[in-house]
Design an enzyme around this catalytic site. Structure first.
Site, PDB file in Angstrom:
ATOM      1  N   SER A 107       3.370   7.234   8.673  1.00  0.00           N
ATOM      2  CA  SER A 107       3.400   5.970   9.399  1.00  0.00           C
ATOM      3  C   SER A 107       4.233   6.111  10.680  1.00  0.00           C
ATOM      4  O   SER A 107       3.877   6.900  11.542  1.00  0.00           O
ATOM      5  CB  SER A 107       3.939   4.879   8.464  1.00  0.00           C
TER       6      SER A 107
ATOM      7  N   ASP B  42      -6.546   3.039   3.972  1.00  0.00           N
ATOM      8  CA  ASP B  42      -5.566   2.431   4.889  1.00  0.00           C
ATOM      9  C   ASP B  42      -6.265   1.379   5.761  1.00  0.00           C
ATOM     10  O   ASP B  42      -7.235   1.689   6.439  1.00  0.00           O
ATOM     11  CB  ASP B  42      -4.947   3.531   5.753  1.00  0.00           C
TER      12      ASP B  42
ATOM     13  N   HIS C 112      -2.284   1.909   2.791  1.00  0.00           N
ATOM     14  CA  HIS C 112      -1.155   2.456   3.547  1.00  0.00           C
ATOM     15  C   HIS C 112       0.067   2.656   2.662  1.00  0.00           C
ATOM     16  O   HIS C 112       0.776   3.658   2.793  1.00  0.00           O
ATOM     17  CB  HIS C 112      -0.814   1.519   4.711  1.00  0.00           C
TER      18      HIS C 112
END
Lengths: 363, 363
Positions: A142, A296, A325
């Site tokens: 991320s 995601d 995610h």
């Protein structure tokens, strides 16, 4: 300064605060004395060529890496590598709005920090404190992926391998807007008070609302349909929310979330090349595995694949996980094995520097 | 009562308020006199077998159907069909929290209304007011799809064809949570005041925040990446937000949005069959085209396809549109043609009742 028990040894083990001194920021501000919260595993070898760097993600710290990713039997094995995880500036453990004793930058006065500032700070830390000049691998998820790309573009000669997981080199417009809705949950809480609250608990309502946005965009439609919370030990959807997601975010510092969100929204390696993303990613010499997560919802595979296509010699390694995610938490039994398999392959891939070392050794 | 210019002839043309009397609700409340806001096109034939019903979606009214879907050259052609669009109870045009002069149900006292209540009200309207006993087609998008499914399961003999677009028969857990985050934007606005505001403008901040959630979940990651707002005539992402999405939602009544959101969250045809969705959908005798939108982030194709597989003799007709769920606005040049093509096919498909009519005619 605000005492927040989340950012202590009780929750985050074995980290050290290391000062790297004054940092002038890309946006023009200054942090007079940056203290980075650093966790290390393993031993740096004499050649100082076995170092791996792990930058951290939004709301995350080194602790999740300790809990899920690093250890014997994992690709990130401290018996082979010297592994360094550096917590983000502003993220709550390193110098941050709520924990600095410098009034000029505390709370609402905290300056704007960019991904590039973190990477510059990390490079200084590694070089000056540990004597590390090259990294066998930079791996992050991320916002950690944003920092991984930034490292590979800004310091190509220093990064031999790179593994950006579930993140992008240039933040997408959708991501910018999603992050803004996270911020709005905090801003709209009267307890936030323009950033001048007395306790993070004053902003509990806003933090809980932010947790609810993570529930819908951070997980996936299939996570909820398949009731994957049951496998995580929760009795119901509601229990997963009230016993995990809500307290998880409610424990955090609102200004830390805002500071890192601002940074996330503006991550963009093409700042180095006048906005030309292909040119920026074309600079990368690291052997790179781009590793999006299949479900995601805000770093979709196609966004990551489009960037991967611009990184010379890179490979796309999609991680299959219905958790979306937040699969990054490593809770799906299949997640960490996929990460380990990819990183093992990546670490086994010879890179240019190995050739140089071998040539040097043979002279 | 609150005067809100959005729910007037200036914005919503040619609708009629038709009283259907007292309605006892599934949740136990009562609306003493339901007035339905009804728009019609075309002429009911003598056999009364050319009627098409269009229920409405969350935040939507008959007007979008007038603007984009109904008219000469469309499948929904008033020269062939008598088309009736009925606005949802609680949605702002029909009897709703802000527009009723009955203090017992106004504002925060408005009773909980379910999808089934709307369908019962619509059936009564069609039968008692228009003398319509069967519908050639029920077609609706999003919450209109919920009502379409409810019609086909509750009154199978009355629905000859059904076209649920971008919606489900049983609301998903993810959808429930997403809708809750929409609600929270209103609830968290101090101006909402527990539903007892003096003007919808008191809740402007919450409505704008809700618009921002629609920006991220209602459209798609590709919409933003491809900058599709430019094709819609906006100069920038920001302009699309501030000149379209924000004022669009800020004009609406907060209690109307909450009343319909509550309904949306609980749409579930398996209430008729003790929770057995397969049994409920197995009751459908209508020829059904299930029509999800390819990039829909909260009614994903696979959720709709799973339900379609349970509807006897049904077909899956995916609408390809990068606009995601809000593709329902019909702004993509390719959207309405795809809808028209599917509905034209569907209306041309012979159904059991045609055989019955033919047999009756030949006797």
């Amino acid at each position: 300064m605000i005492d927040n028990p989340y950012y202590t040894d009780a929750v985050h083990q074995d980290f050290e605060l290391i000062s790297i001194g004054r940092l002038e920021l890309e946006e023009g501000g200054v942090i007079p004395d940056v203290k980075l919260a650093v966790r290390t595993w393993g031993t740096l070898n004499e050649a100082k060529d076995n170092a791996i760097l792990i930058p951290t993600w939004y709301s995350g710290t080194h602790q999740i890496w300790a809990d899920a990713y690093v250890g014997e039997g994992h690709a990130l094995d401290p018996s082979s590598y010297f592994i360094v995880s550096v917590n983000q500036i502003g993220g709550g453990l390193s110098t941050s709005p709520h924990n600095t004793d410098d009034d000029s930058i505390s709370m609402s006065r905290f300056p704007k920090v960019r991904i590039g500032d973190d990477v510059v700070a990390q490079e200084r830390l590694l070089r000056e404190h540990f004597g590390i000049e090259t990294l066998a691998l930079v791996v992050g998820g991320s916002m950690g992926a944003q920092q991984t790309y930034e490292w590979a573009v800004r310091f190509p000669a220093k990064v031999l391998r790179a593994a950006p997981i579930a993140g992008t080199a240039k933040n997408t417009p959708h991501d910018f807007l999603f992050t803004e809705t996270l911020n709005e949950q905090i801003w709209s809480d009267p307890g936030w008070n323009g950033g001048e609250y007395a306790s993070h608990e004053d902003v509990a309502d806003g933090l809980v609302r932010q947790a609810h946005l993570w529930a819908t965009m951070g997980l996936s439609t299939e996570f909820w349909k398949q009731e994957k919370w049951a496998a995580l030990g929760f009795e119901s959807r509601e229990a997963f929310l009230t016993q995990f997601l809500e307290p998880y975010f409610a424990a955090m510092d609102p200004n830390a979330l805002l500071a890192t969100a601002w940074k996330w929204q503006r991550g963009d390696v093409s700042r180095h090349t006048g906005g030309d993303l292909a040119a920026a990613l074309g600079r990368i010499t690291a052997k790179t595995f781009v590793m999006p997560i299949s479900e995601d919802m805000f770093f979709p595979v196609r966004d990551c694949a489009a960037e991967q296509a611009l990184v010379p010699g890179s490979e796309l390694r999609v991680i299959d996980d219905v958790h979306g995610h937040l699969g990054l938490f490593g809770v799906d039994p299949g997640f960490i094995p996929q990460v380990d398999a990819a990183l093992t392959d990546l670490l086994a891939t010879p890179v240019a520097a190995d050739d140089r070392s071998e040539q040097a050794a043979s002279v």
